[in-house]
Design an enzyme around this catalytic site. Structure first.
Site, PDB file in Angstrom:
ATOM      1  N   SER A 113       3.351  -9.346   3.549  1.00 60.87           N
ATOM      2  CA  SER A 113       2.938  -8.108   2.895  1.00 60.87           C
ATOM      3  C   SER A 113       2.445  -8.315   1.469  1.00 60.87           C
ATOM      4  CB  SER A 113       4.114  -7.124   2.946  1.00 60.87           C
ATOM      5  OG  SER A 113       3.702  -5.880   2.478  1.00 60.87           O
ATOM      6  N   HIS A 114       3.120  -7.667   0.539  1.00 54.08           N
ATOM      7  CA  HIS A 114       2.695  -7.664  -0.873  1.00 54.08           C
ATOM      8  C   HIS A 114       3.216  -8.884  -1.624  1.00 54.08           C
ATOM      9  CE1 HIS A 114       6.544  -5.920  -0.144  1.00 54.08           C
ATOM     10  NE2 HIS A 114       6.898  -6.279  -1.365  1.00 54.08           N
ATOM     11  N   ASP A 282      -2.468  -3.482  -0.358  1.00 58.14           N
ATOM     12  CA  ASP A 282      -1.653  -4.685  -0.559  1.00 58.14           C
ATOM     13  C   ASP A 282      -2.109  -5.858   0.316  1.00 58.14           C
ATOM     14  OD1 ASP A 282      -0.784  -3.729   1.896  1.00 58.14           O
ATOM     15  OD2 ASP A 282       1.252  -4.473   1.615  1.00 58.14           O
ATOM     16  N   ASP A 284      -1.369  -7.125   3.222  1.00 54.67           N
ATOM     17  CA  ASP A 284      -1.704  -6.941   4.640  1.00 54.67           C
ATOM     18  C   ASP A 284      -2.300  -5.576   4.944  1.00 54.67           C
ATOM     19  OD1 ASP A 284       0.774  -5.762   4.089  1.00 54.67           O
ATOM     20  OD2 ASP A 284       1.437  -5.931   6.152  1.00 54.67           O
ATOM     21  N   ASP A 286      -1.298  -2.412   4.500  1.00 57.33           N
ATOM     22  CA  ASP A 286      -0.602  -1.198   4.930  1.00 57.33           C
ATOM     23  C   ASP A 286      -0.152  -0.325   3.765  1.00 57.33           C
ATOM     24  OD1 ASP A 286       1.407  -2.911   4.162  1.00 57.33           O
ATOM     25  OD2 ASP A 286       2.531  -2.831   6.045  1.00 57.33           O
ATOM     26  N   ARG A 287      -0.088  -0.884   2.563  1.00 57.16           N
ATOM     27  CA  ARG A 287       0.316  -0.060   1.415  1.00 57.16           C
ATOM     28  C   ARG A 287      -0.914   0.477   0.681  1.00 57.16           C
ATOM     29  NH1 ARG A 287       5.582  -2.557  -1.559  1.00 57.16           N
ATOM     30  NH2 ARG A 287       6.734  -3.040   0.332  1.00 57.16           N
ATOM     31  N   LYS A 381       2.186   1.832   8.646  1.00 52.74           N
ATOM     32  CA  LYS A 381       1.573   2.543   7.541  1.00 52.74           C
ATOM     33  C   LYS A 381       0.175   1.980   7.332  1.00 52.74           C
ATOM     34  CE  LYS A 381       4.210  -0.141   4.112  1.00 52.74           C
ATOM     35  NZ  LYS A 381       5.195  -0.876   4.916  1.00 52.74           N
TER      36      LYS A 381
HETATM   37  C1  G16 Z   1       8.246  -2.966   4.167  1.00 55.83           C
HETATM   38  C2  G16 Z   1       8.588  -1.913   5.185  1.00 55.83           C
HETATM   39  C3  G16 Z   1       8.677  -0.571   4.537  1.00 55.83           C
HETATM   40  C4  G16 Z   1       9.654  -0.615   3.372  1.00 55.83           C
HETATM   41  C5  G16 Z   1       9.235  -1.695   2.404  1.00 55.83           C
HETATM   42  C6  G16 Z   1      10.236  -1.893   1.290  1.00 55.83           C
HETATM   43  O1  G16 Z   1       6.953  -2.747   3.706  1.00 55.83           O
HETATM   44  O2  G16 Z   1       7.636  -1.864   6.213  1.00 55.83           O
HETATM   45  O3  G16 Z   1       9.068   0.348   5.501  1.00 55.83           O
HETATM   46  O4  G16 Z   1       9.696   0.615   2.718  1.00 55.83           O
HETATM   47  O5  G16 Z   1       9.135  -2.919   3.088  1.00 55.83           O
HETATM   48  O6  G16 Z   1      11.422  -2.342   1.837  1.00 55.83           O
HETATM   49  P1  G16 Z   1      12.585  -2.883   0.929  1.00 55.83           P
HETATM   50  O7  G16 Z   1      12.910  -1.752  -0.017  1.00 55.83           O
HETATM   51  O8  G16 Z   1      13.677  -3.206   1.878  1.00 55.83           O
HETATM   52  O9  G16 Z   1      12.063  -4.075   0.154  1.00 55.83           O
HETATM   53  P2  G16 Z   1       5.913  -3.949   3.640  1.00 55.83           P
HETATM   54  O10 G16 Z   1       4.687  -3.328   3.074  1.00 55.83           O
HETATM   55  O11 G16 Z   1       6.553  -4.965   2.730  1.00 55.83           O
HETATM   56  O12 G16 Z   1       5.780  -4.436   5.029  1.00 55.83           O
END
Ligand code: G16
Length: 548
Positions: A113-114, A282, A284, A286-287, A381
């Site tokens: 992800s990010h 971000d 990937d 999704d954000r 997302k």
């Molecule tokens: C992931 C999850 C999200 C979550 C986020 C933060 O996002 O898909 O549902 O809100 O992590 O999670 P945490 O607070 O446990 O770090 P992504 O964009 O990283 O895949």
């Protein structure tokens, strides 16, 4: 095709977090590490005889190596076909769309992800089920259980597949199809939104800047915003994908997307020359982060505003079945749901919890404070989808980002909101902070802290209304009588030590205070959170790493 069975030894640290297994690249590069986890996924599934697997990643370092390996393991584990994005690349929402559109058995998405990318940075892998969404906890727990006892994995022996050329390669009853996932995804967006009205907006002098942060959405943004909607090419920044994401941290918030922030936040005398609209996505895809001229939209407000105006968007013109938000996300969307007279669900953090609600047609839109918004068009997302929601709404309402948000606050009141993250603190110290807060549970109720008096406190747990599964320990909530609240939670996505998140929310009905900076409006509550948690004493940290 020669199949091999390779003996291996279990690793005991392959527990998926909030969104799959995320570790340093060097951890994944250990012999058999990735293979063990992939085999644990396959061993957990009952793979149908004609099963096709969707496969792709955000293009970060190690993506190419992992994709070739997973193709060979899929062939040896009974899949008849793998559908891969060109170059091995799929944004996470595009991967979800591919699973649904081609009705594949499931998908493997390679992304952290990010989190930053590169040889010394992060890599990640997760499994998505046939509905296109992240595997629910019962599957991720079964994968983890397998990973602790695995003794062998299966892999086929053939040359690497050329993933740059669109087309299908046949290999002894197994095939690999390379697709143009960008056009598939753009076609989906064209079905959901009013592209001609957005196009007119962009031709009327309305200017935008989109920052892909050197990550996966670059090609998607070019195709949708420039080729199909006619935005000038200069509207895009950092849209060339690099394996290291340009050495940056592709997390679309005010701290890490500072290049975009600098463009939107011009010095006072030049504010008018800033673009009308700014957005970033971000690693990937999704954000998302939404900005106006020198104006930041919190993700919680963004969800509420999209929900309130959804009927202006063709895909949602019949109305919403319901909405959902993760527990730490502000209650702004709850107020919209109340007015629309539709249900609003509160789930734990993690997109996987929305899947059942969407599959059961209980909700149409959902979102999280962590810069995630989406709808039932996929089961992830979706960053560019959120950007298009905003453009579609603005194109019809003919207003600015700031005016839209302020009008929303005037109508519903403002849920003043902020999240303070303390990243990479020692795990023991983070656990001490959480334990210290919980040790006060019995004495919190009725206690008064400044102008806030405690109503209740708990460690959030959730019973899925569709399948009855229970998730406990999802974050500590201190709920005040006035409706304000403080939430403490340990992140499930970091790869170094622990990340402690403090979520702060206060409801402000008085329009005279709506202009206040969130940090100013929440100053007293921030101090209360620090006092209650003894965070500074336990961690020796004076300030948060990131404030959003
Ligand atoms: C992931 C999850 C999200 C979550 C986020 C933060 O996002 O898909 O549902 O809100 O992590 O999670 P945490 O607070 O446990 O770090 P992504 O964009 O990283 O895949």
């Amino acid at each position: 095709m020669r199949m091999q069975t390779i003996q291996t030894q279990a690793f005991l640290d392959q527990k998926p977090g909030t969104s799959g297994l995320r570790k340093k690249v060097k951890v994944f590069q250990q012999p058999h590490y990735l293979e063990n986890f992939v085999q644990s996924i396959f061993d957990t599934l009952t793979i149908a005889a004609d099963a096709t697997l969707t496969l792709g990643g955000d293009g970060r370092f190690y993506n190419k190596t992992a994709i070739q390996l997973i193709i060979k393991m899929a062939a040896a584990n009974g899949f008849v076909k793998v559908i891969v994005g060109q170059g091995g690349i799929l944004s996470t929402p595009a991967a979800s769309h591919v699973i649904r559109h081609y009705q594949t058995f499931g998908g493997i998405i390679l992304s952290a992800s990010h989190n930053p990318a590169g040889p010394t940075e992060d890599f990640g892998i997760k499994y998505n089920t046939a509905n296109g969404g992240p595997a629910p906890e019962k599957i991720t727990e079964a994968i983890f259980a397998k990973s602790k006892t695995i003794t062998q994995y299966k892999i086929a022996d053939f040359d690497d597949i050329d993933l740059n050329v669109i087309g299908e390669t046949q290999l002894d009853g197994f095939s690999v199809q390379v697709i143009n996932a960008v056009s598939d995804y753009a076609d989906l967006m064209a079905q959901l939104f009013d592209f001609s009205t957005i196009k007119s907006l962009l031709q009327s002098g309305f200017s935008l800047k989109f920052d892909a942060m050197h990550a996966v959405t670059g090609p998607y943004a070019k195709e949708i915003l420039v080729n199909r909607l006619g935005a000038p090419a200069a509207s895009l920044m950092n849209c060339e994908v690099s394996e290291t994401f340009g050495g940056g941290h592709p997390d679309p918030n005010l701290t890490y997307a500072h290049e975009l922030v600098d463009v939107l936040y011009q010095p006072d005398n030049k504010t008018q020359s800033a673009p009308d609209f700014g957005a970033a996505s971000d690693g990937d895809g999704d954000r998302n982060m939404i900005l106006g001229k020198a104006f930041f939209v919190t993700p919680s407000d963004s969800l509420a505003i999209i929900a309130a105006n959804a009927q202006l968007i063709p895909a949602y013109k019949q109305g919403l079945a319901g909405v959902a938000r993760s527990m730490p996300t502000s209650g702004a969307v709850d107020r919209v749901a109340e007015k629309l007279n539709i249900p609003c669900y509160e789930t734990p953090t993690g997109w996987k919890f929305f899947g059942n609600l969407m599959d059961a047609h209980k909700v149409t839109l959902c979102g999280e404070e962590s810069f995630g918004t989406g709808s039932n068009h996929v089961r992830e997302k979706d960053g560019l989808w959120a950007v298009l929601c905003w453009l579609n709404i603005i194109a019809i309402k003919k207003t600015s980002v700031e005016a839209l948000v302020k009008a929303h606050w005037a109508e519903y009141g403002r849920n003043v909101y902020s999240r303070h993250d303390y990243e990479a603190i020692p795990t023991d110290a983070a656990n001490d902070v959480m334990a210290h807060i919980k040790s006060q549970f019995l004495t919190f109720p009725e206690q008064v802290f400044g102008r806030y008096s405690v109503n209740t406190c708990d460690d959030f747990s959730y019973t899925d209304p569709i399948d009855g599964s229970i998730s406990t320990g999802q974050g500590v909530r201190i709920l005040f009588k006035c409706g304000s609240r403080i939430v403490f939670r340990l992140s499930g996505t970091g790869t170094e030590g622990a990340t402690l998140r403090i979520y702060l929310e206060a409801y402000e009905p008085d329009i005279a205070n709506h202009h206040l900076d969130a940090q100013v409006a929440l100053a007293e509550m921030i101090q209360i959170a620090l006092d209650i948690s003894q965070l500074k004493q336990c961690t020796s940290r004076e300030l948060p790493t990131v404030i959003t």
